[in-house]
Design an enzyme around this catalytic site. Structure first.
Site, PDB file in Angstrom:
ATOM      1  N   CYS A  22      13.654  10.485   7.037  1.00  0.00           N
ATOM      2  CA  CYS A  22      13.827   9.780   8.418  1.00  0.00           C
ATOM      3  C   CYS A  22      15.033   9.971   9.017  1.00  0.00           C
ATOM      4  O   CYS A  22      15.170  10.062  10.266  1.00  0.00           O
ATOM      5  CB  CYS A  22      13.276   8.629   8.271  1.00  0.00           C
ATOM      6  SG  CYS A  22      14.044   7.320   7.120  1.00  0.00           S
TER       7      CYS A  22
ATOM      8  N   GLY B 190       7.127   4.634   8.426  1.00  0.00           N
ATOM      9  CA  GLY B 190       6.396   5.790   8.523  1.00  0.00           C
ATOM     10  C   GLY B 190       6.616   6.395   9.872  1.00  0.00           C
ATOM     11  O   GLY B 190       7.763   6.293  10.189  1.00  0.00           O
ATOM     12  N   SER B 191       5.626   6.907  10.404  1.00  0.00           N
ATOM     13  CA  SER B 191       5.708   7.711  11.728  1.00  0.00           C
ATOM     14  C   SER B 191       5.711   6.513  13.091  1.00  0.00           C
ATOM     15  O   SER B 191       5.210   5.675  12.832  1.00  0.00           O
ATOM     16  CB  SER B 191       4.466   8.544  11.955  1.00  0.00           C
ATOM     17  OG  SER B 191       3.359   7.937  11.810  1.00  0.00           O
ATOM     18  N   THR B 192       6.544   7.110  13.919  1.00  0.00           N
ATOM     19  CA  THR B 192       6.414   6.183  15.170  1.00  0.00           C
ATOM     20  C   THR B 192       5.249   5.913  15.642  1.00  0.00           C
ATOM     21  O   THR B 192       5.097   4.935  16.071  1.00  0.00           O
ATOM     22  CB  THR B 192       7.643   7.026  16.043  1.00  0.00           C
ATOM     23  OG1 THR B 192       8.999   7.105  15.631  1.00  0.00           O
ATOM     24  CG2 THR B 192       7.675   6.121  17.431  1.00  0.00           C
TER      25      THR B 192
ATOM     26  N   VAL C 257       2.330   5.615  14.232  1.00  0.00           N
ATOM     27  CA  VAL C 257       1.612   4.524  13.645  1.00  0.00           C
ATOM     28  C   VAL C 257       2.392   2.975  13.504  1.00  0.00           C
ATOM     29  O   VAL C 257       1.849   2.138  13.648  1.00  0.00           O
ATOM     30  CB  VAL C 257       1.383   4.886  12.129  1.00  0.00           C
ATOM     31  CG1 VAL C 257       0.808   3.546  11.127  1.00  0.00           C
ATOM     32  CG2 VAL C 257       0.431   5.990  11.729  1.00  0.00           C
ATOM     33  N   GLY C 258       3.590   3.228  13.849  1.00  0.00           N
ATOM     34  CA  GLY C 258       4.539   1.937  13.809  1.00  0.00           C
ATOM     35  C   GLY C 258       4.280   1.293  15.278  1.00  0.00           C
ATOM     36  O   GLY C 258       3.954   0.163  15.190  1.00  0.00           O
TER      37      GLY C 258
ATOM     38  N   GLU D  76      10.556   0.719  10.354  1.00  0.00           N
ATOM     39  CA  GLU D  76      11.477   1.671   9.935  1.00  0.00           C
ATOM     40  C   GLU D  76      10.790   3.121  10.172  1.00  0.00           C
ATOM     41  O   GLU D  76       9.914   3.433   9.568  1.00  0.00           O
ATOM     42  CB  GLU D  76      11.969   1.428   8.613  1.00  0.00           C
ATOM     43  CG  GLU D  76      13.271   2.184   8.377  1.00  0.00           C
ATOM     44  CD  GLU D  76      13.096   3.790   7.972  1.00  0.00           C
ATOM     45  OE1 GLU D  76      13.302   4.498   9.146  1.00  0.00           O
ATOM     46  OE2 GLU D  76      13.055   3.937   6.879  1.00  0.00           O
TER      47      GLU D  76
ATOM     48  N   GLU E 231      10.641  15.054  15.877  1.00  0.00           N
ATOM     49  CA  GLU E 231      10.677  15.250  14.545  1.00  0.00           C
ATOM     50  C   GLU E 231      10.045  16.048  13.764  1.00  0.00           C
ATOM     51  O   GLU E 231       8.654  16.105  13.901  1.00  0.00           O
ATOM     52  CB  GLU E 231      10.716  13.720  13.926  1.00  0.00           C
ATOM     53  CG  GLU E 231      10.801  13.373  12.511  1.00  0.00           C
ATOM     54  CD  GLU E 231      10.778  11.952  11.930  1.00  0.00           C
ATOM     55  OE1 GLU E 231       9.394  11.312  12.351  1.00  0.00           O
ATOM     56  OE2 GLU E 231      11.579  11.532  11.227  1.00  0.00           O
TER      57      GLU E 231
ATOM     58  N   LYS F 229       0.912  -1.264  -0.029  1.00  0.00           N
ATOM     59  CA  LYS F 229       0.161   0.024   0.210  1.00  0.00           C
ATOM     60  C   LYS F 229       0.905   1.173   0.055  1.00  0.00           C
ATOM     61  O   LYS F 229       1.458   1.462   1.063  1.00  0.00           O
ATOM     62  CB  LYS F 229      -0.955   0.008   1.257  1.00  0.00           C
ATOM     63  CG  LYS F 229      -2.101   1.184   0.988  1.00  0.00           C
ATOM     64  CD  LYS F 229      -2.620   1.586   2.380  1.00  0.00           C
ATOM     65  CE  LYS F 229      -1.422   2.666   3.122  1.00  0.00           C
ATOM     66  NZ  LYS F 229      -1.519   3.877   2.273  1.00  0.00           N
TER      67      LYS F 229
HETATM   68  P1  NAI Z   1       2.086   8.139   8.654  1.00  0.00           P
HETATM   69  O1  NAI Z   1       2.738   7.032   9.439  1.00  0.00           O
HETATM   70  O2  NAI Z   1       0.632   8.049   9.003  1.00  0.00           O
HETATM   71  O3  NAI Z   1       1.934   7.317   7.066  1.00  0.00           O
HETATM   72  C1  NAI Z   1       2.993   6.186   6.535  1.00  0.00           C
HETATM   73  C2  NAI Z   1       1.962   5.356   5.889  1.00  0.00           C
HETATM   74  O4  NAI Z   1       1.423   4.505   6.920  1.00  0.00           O
HETATM   75  C3  NAI Z   1       0.971   5.784   4.852  1.00  0.00           C
HETATM   76  O5  NAI Z   1       1.163   4.814   3.812  1.00  0.00           O
HETATM   77  C4  NAI Z   1      -0.266   5.760   5.661  1.00  0.00           C
HETATM   78  O6  NAI Z   1      -1.208   5.461   4.708  1.00  0.00           O
HETATM   79  C5  NAI Z   1      -0.198   4.547   6.467  1.00  0.00           C
HETATM   80  N1  NAI Z   1      -0.998   4.548   7.587  1.00  0.00           N
HETATM   81  C6  NAI Z   1      -1.218   5.377   8.319  1.00  0.00           C
HETATM   82  N2  NAI Z   1      -2.130   5.143   9.404  1.00  0.00           N
HETATM   83  C7  NAI Z   1      -2.078   3.823   9.229  1.00  0.00           C
HETATM   84  C8  NAI Z   1      -2.616   2.752  10.158  1.00  0.00           C
HETATM   85  N3  NAI Z   1      -3.362   3.259  11.411  1.00  0.00           N
HETATM   86  N4  NAI Z   1      -2.613   1.324   9.758  1.00  0.00           N
HETATM   87  C9  NAI Z   1      -1.637   1.148   8.655  1.00  0.00           C
HETATM   88  N5  NAI Z   1      -0.993   2.107   7.967  1.00  0.00           N
HETATM   89  C10 NAI Z   1      -1.384   3.303   8.121  1.00  0.00           C
HETATM   90  O7  NAI Z   1       2.926   9.328   8.571  1.00  0.00           O
HETATM   91  P2  NAI Z   1       2.085  10.867   7.753  1.00  0.00           P
HETATM   92  O8  NAI Z   1       0.726  11.065   8.770  1.00  0.00           O
HETATM   93  O9  NAI Z   1       2.164  10.726   6.492  1.00  0.00           O
HETATM   94  O10 NAI Z   1       3.483  11.611   8.395  1.00  0.00           O
HETATM   95  C11 NAI Z   1       3.330  12.174   9.804  1.00  0.00           C
HETATM   96  C12 NAI Z   1       4.611  12.217  10.473  1.00  0.00           C
HETATM   97  O11 NAI Z   1       5.239  10.669  10.444  1.00  0.00           O
HETATM   98  C13 NAI Z   1       5.499  13.037   9.417  1.00  0.00           C
HETATM   99  O12 NAI Z   1       5.587  14.212   9.888  1.00  0.00           O
HETATM  100  C14 NAI Z   1       6.875  12.283   9.924  1.00  0.00           C
HETATM  101  O13 NAI Z   1       7.416  12.966  11.327  1.00  0.00           O
HETATM  102  C15 NAI Z   1       6.776  10.948  10.076  1.00  0.00           C
HETATM  103  N6  NAI Z   1       7.117  10.115   8.854  1.00  0.00           N
HETATM  104  C16 NAI Z   1       8.268   9.431   8.993  1.00  0.00           C
HETATM  105  C17 NAI Z   1       8.647   8.519   7.761  1.00  0.00           C
HETATM  106  C18 NAI Z   1       9.968   7.936   7.989  1.00  0.00           C
HETATM  107  O14 NAI Z   1      10.426   7.706   6.890  1.00  0.00           O
HETATM  108  N7  NAI Z   1      10.216   7.670   8.993  1.00  0.00           N
HETATM  109  C19 NAI Z   1       7.775   9.011   6.535  1.00  0.00           C
HETATM  110  C20 NAI Z   1       6.609   9.404   6.783  1.00  0.00           C
HETATM  111  C21 NAI Z   1       6.447  10.112   7.663  1.00  0.00           C
END
Ligand code: NAI
Ligand code: MG
Length: 795
Positions: A300, A244-246, A248-249, A266, A397, A192
């Site tokens: 990240c 993605g974000s910590t 959601v992780g 990650e 972050e 996804k």
């Molecule tokens: P996010 O963690 O919400 O999104 C990342 C992915 O997870 C997207 O594909 C999203 O659709 C999916 N997702 C969101 N909620 C989910 C859930 N409950 N279950 C499964 N998948 C889910 O990140 P977002 O909201 O786009 O960005 C917020 C903050 O997260 C950023 O400001 C940044 O600080 C951090 N971030 C860190 C990243 C990294 O590479 N470590 C990448 C993106 C965001």
């Protein structure tokens, strides 16, 4: 006007990359895309849709379907269906497809780069020169692992169907990081993409078609977090790989707890960029530009905390400000642009809010003069000074082009400041002294360390974090292990709980009074310690006679034990030869008392004399195994495309909590603590609950073996309760659960809070008697973190 004046005042004209081919492609699809499932495309008819936009202009690029439960289910079914043949195809067969994908990425590189830039807002220079070439490189590299799978990963099998969720900052690159190793290992995937940036994933699906990849091997379902959550929840997924974000992780860790799904995370970072006073400041300035203004700081592992040695701070900041004035911000498709647009309005708002909060806490802001483009989501390169280590700017972050600056005086202070974060993804060290840099690198809590360089990536070099930056690695050999499991795992029977022996009426009065007084204590900080509760429980023999009492451990005992383990950190820096010697010495001392230990095993378990003696002998052999491994579980030297080397070092996690397997009173204890301490960890072990006395007898062996106090701590009592306290403890870095009480789910759920590494049995009965299941590299991998240190060289 002379030539230098002309050069100084000369401006660049725009040099836009053409988007015509991408526009034609979008138009060819009438700018509408369904999902790619089982080798076919769904239509958007009747589907809920959402829009993908160009953040530089706000224009809509395409309408995409939002995947619901039925779409996720269809994709998982397709992946399951394709799995058997994909695995059967074998390493070479899969290598051919991965190679074909690598070639196709190269063939369509320009198209992919323009599409990525349009959808994400990143400068074309970066998508063209960094993202897409690395995508191709990942498929090449993993075509190689597929080819070598049998010789290099013998005894391992693919997991099955892998659910992959990727973010928007490196859409196609992170897809490649996930898809390439999964396919190489023989898994099929449901991926996804992030809702902001799905287009290159859909274009990639077309490349899969072009490569003739069998339908169902790669499935792409678009949607937002709700679609991601459906994928996480699906019952027939064998692993989730998330970037993605910590926040959601952490949620995904909790949701998958106890499901048996493997997980790699990650997550975020707040990586330090450390500048010593002997560094080449002009190179440092370029390094900072790459660290925090690459990809608009939406990285990240961005070097978002500049830590400068006091004496050069002012000079560096002056140089940096001058450089910031020359950074060009604007149309991402312009080849002369340094910084493009922020991915969307929501992220721009996040950045602004975090900067506001920092200013409210007393930070001082500096931005180069100049206007932002009138349209689109832009944020200028930003410097925050007057920042304290506890402030928002230093802790949170920001995920944008915002650098905060702090100073330090000594290398020790630099390390303390660098590690003063919940994260541990990356770090960058700048010094002309290789001595200093290589001394500091191992002291940093980070999965990647760059020396005099930053933001370098390669498929051969594992990438991933410590602490709240997640666990698991992507790239290299270590990345492949995330998509494989030992073949024997699926043959394991269910672990049956063992009830403690009951007193027998006949034996009731037979125990000598003296033994009634004896209560085995805990072993904490190298000393025997009374249980804090003052309570104990009787332990009966297999014949029902009372043997003695053991202490009933509680929270306080666990706290003391963890404290002792934390204090024993010097063990992690002891040389491997020294650790090996001590482990051999433990074996020698155990051997000297072998008969006594065998008798105790018989007394508790009722095992035959032979079986009990075998357990002692196997325990001694196992100690030898880890004495042997202590100085042989080496790291590696990688040679990515760079003038220099990358050192991959195996580092201990820190404090590991271990719930010992109940069935093997001695062998279970040794098999789990020995690999952990051989690698430099300290442990808090919870002894077998029904048969704790081999562990309490073992104190005396430890006391006579020169093991520093606090390296091994042992508590007795209720396994589930004690493990729960350990899994909650902030200073425990990893938890291993081999108990029979079904604690796997509890451990994984609690591990979510500080993103601890966990290794649980999911209720399976591992046979510790068996060398394949009971010892070796699998244990060592769980006892270590790989840190990759990049060392470019040459003048
Ligand atoms: P996010 O963690 O919400 O999104 C990342 C992915 O997870 C997207 O594909 C999203 O659709 C999916 N997702 C969101 N909620 C989910 C859930 N409950 N279950 C499964 N998948 C889910 O990140 P977002 O909201 O786009 O960005 C917020 C903050 O997260 C950023 O400001 C940044 O600080 C951090 N971030 C860190 C990243 C990294 O590479 N470590 C990448 C993106 C965001
Ligand atoms: Mg979100």
């Amino acid at each position: 006007m002379d030539v230098t004046e002309m050069l100084d005042t000369m401006d660049y004209g725009p040099a836009p990359e053409s988007r015509a081919a991408v526009d034609a492609w979008l138009a060819g699809h009438r700018a509408r895309f369904g999902h790619y499932i089982g080798g076919a495309w769904t239509t958007t008819k009747g589907a809920e849709t959402f829009k993908s936009r160009n953040p530089a202009t706000g224009e809509t690029l395409a309408s995409l379907a939002r995947g619901g439960p039925a779409d996720i289910d269809a994709a998982v079914r397709a992946a399951r269906g394709a799995r058997i043949n994909w695995t059967k195809l074998g390493g070479h067969g899969r290598a051919r497809y991965l190679y074909a994908l690598a070639r196709l990425v190269q063939k369509h590189a320009r198209h992919l780069a323009v599409l990525e830039t349009l959808d994400n807002g990143k400068p074309i220079r970066e998508s063209r020169d960094i993202d897409i070439p690395l995508v191709a490189r990942h498929f090449y590299h993993h075509a190689g692992w597929a080819q070598l799978i049998d010789s290099e990963f013998g005894g391992m099998v693919p997991l099955g169907v892998v659910g992959q969720i990727v973010p928007w900052n490196f859409p196609l690159l992170i897809l490649a990081w996930k898809v390439a190793p999964a396919l190489a290992a023989g898994n099929t995937v449901v991926l996804k993409p992030a809702e902001q940036t799905s287009l290159t994933a859909l274009r990639f699906a077309e490349l899969c078609e072009e490569a003739g990849l069998p339908g169902g091997v790669v499935n792409i379902v678009t949607g937002d977090g709700r679609t991601g959550a459906e994928l996480v929840r699906h019952g027939r997924i064998d692993k989730i790989a998330f970037t993605g974000s910590t926040e959601v992780g952490r949620l995904i860790r909790e949701q998958t707890a106890g499901s048996g799904k493997k997980l790699s995370l990650e997550l975020g970072g707040k990586s330090p960029f450390i500048v010593f006073d002997d560094a080449d400041l002009d190179s440092v300035v370029e390094g900072v530009v790459d660290a925090i203004w690459f990809n608009q700081g939406e990285v990240c592992c961005a070097g978002s905390r500049l830590l400068v040695q006091e004496g050069v701070a002012e000079r560096l900041l002056d140089k940096l400000k001058a450089r910031m004035e020359s950074l060009r911000l604007g149309d991402p498709l312009d080849k002369c642009i340094d910084m493009g647009a922020i991915v969307d309005g929501a992220q721009l708002k996040n950045i602004k809010a975090l900067v506001e909060a920092s200013l409210g806490e007393g930070a001082t802001l500096w931005q180069a003069p100049g206007d932002l483009p009138a349209k689109g989501f832009y944020y200028p390169p930003t410097l925050l000074t007057d920042v304290t280590p506890s402030s928002t700017a230093a802790r949170e972050e920001i995920f944008g082009p915002v650098l905060c600056v702090m100073t330090f005086r000594t290398p020790d202070e630099a390390v303390a400041l660098a590690n003063n974060t919940a994260y541990g993804l990356a770090a960058s060290i700048w010094s002309e002294s290789i001595n200093l840099a290589l001394d500091v690198a191992p002291a940093l809590k980070a999965g990647v360390v760059w020396i005099n360089t930053t933001n370098q990536f390669d498929a051969a070099v594992g990438f991933g974090g410590y602490r709240e930056s997640g666990f698991g690695r992507e790239g290299g050999r270590e990345g492949m292990y995330e998509y494989l499991k030992p073949a024997y795992e699926s043959t394991l029977a269910a672990l049956k709980p063992i009830a403690a022996n009951k007193p027998s009426r006949a034996k009731k009065n037979s125990a000598a009074p003296a033994s009634l007084d004896r209560t085995a204590k805990m072993f904490i900080g190298g000393r025997q310690a009374r249980p804090d509760s003052g309570y104990s429980r009787p332990i009966f023999g297999a014949d029902g006679a009372l043997i003695c009492h053991v202490g009933e451990g509680n929270r306080k005992d666990i706290r003391n034990a963890v404290e002792a383990a934390v204090a024993a950190h010097a063990w992690g820096r002891a040389d491997a030869h020294n650790r090996a010697q001590i482990i051999y010495y433990i074996a020698e001392n155990l051997s000297a008392r072998g008969a006594e230990f065998a008798a105790r095993i018989r007394q508790m378990t009722g095992a035959s004399a032979t079986r009990a003696r075998d357990e002692v002998e196997a325990s001694i052999a196992r100690l030898f195994t880890y004495g042997a491994w202590a100085d042989k579980y080496d790291g590696a030297v990688h040679s990515p495309p760079l003038r220099g080397v990358v050192l991959a070092m195996n580092e201990p996690l820190g404090v590991i909590a271990i719930a010992c397997p109940p069935a093997w009173p001695l062998l279970g204890l040794i098999s789990t603590i020995a690999p952990a301490i051989a690698m430099g960890n300290r442990v808090v072990a919870v002894a077998s609950e029904p048969y704790p006395l081999s562990a309490t007898d073992f104190y005396q062996v430890l006391e006579t073996s020169d093991l520093p106090g606090g390296v091994v701590n042992i508590v007795t009592g209720n396994t589930e309760e004690l493990t729960e306290t350990l899994a909650r403890h902030d200073q425990v870095a990893g938890v291993w659960y081999f108990g029979a009480g079904g604690g796997s789910a509890m451990v994984e759920r609690l591990a979510a809070r500080t993103i601890k590494r966990s290794w649980v049995n999911n209720g399976d009965a591992r046979n510790f008697d068996d060398v394949e299941q009971g010892e070796g590299r699998e244990f060592l991998r769980h006892a270590t973190e790989v840190k990759n240190i990049w060392i470019p060289y040459g003048e």
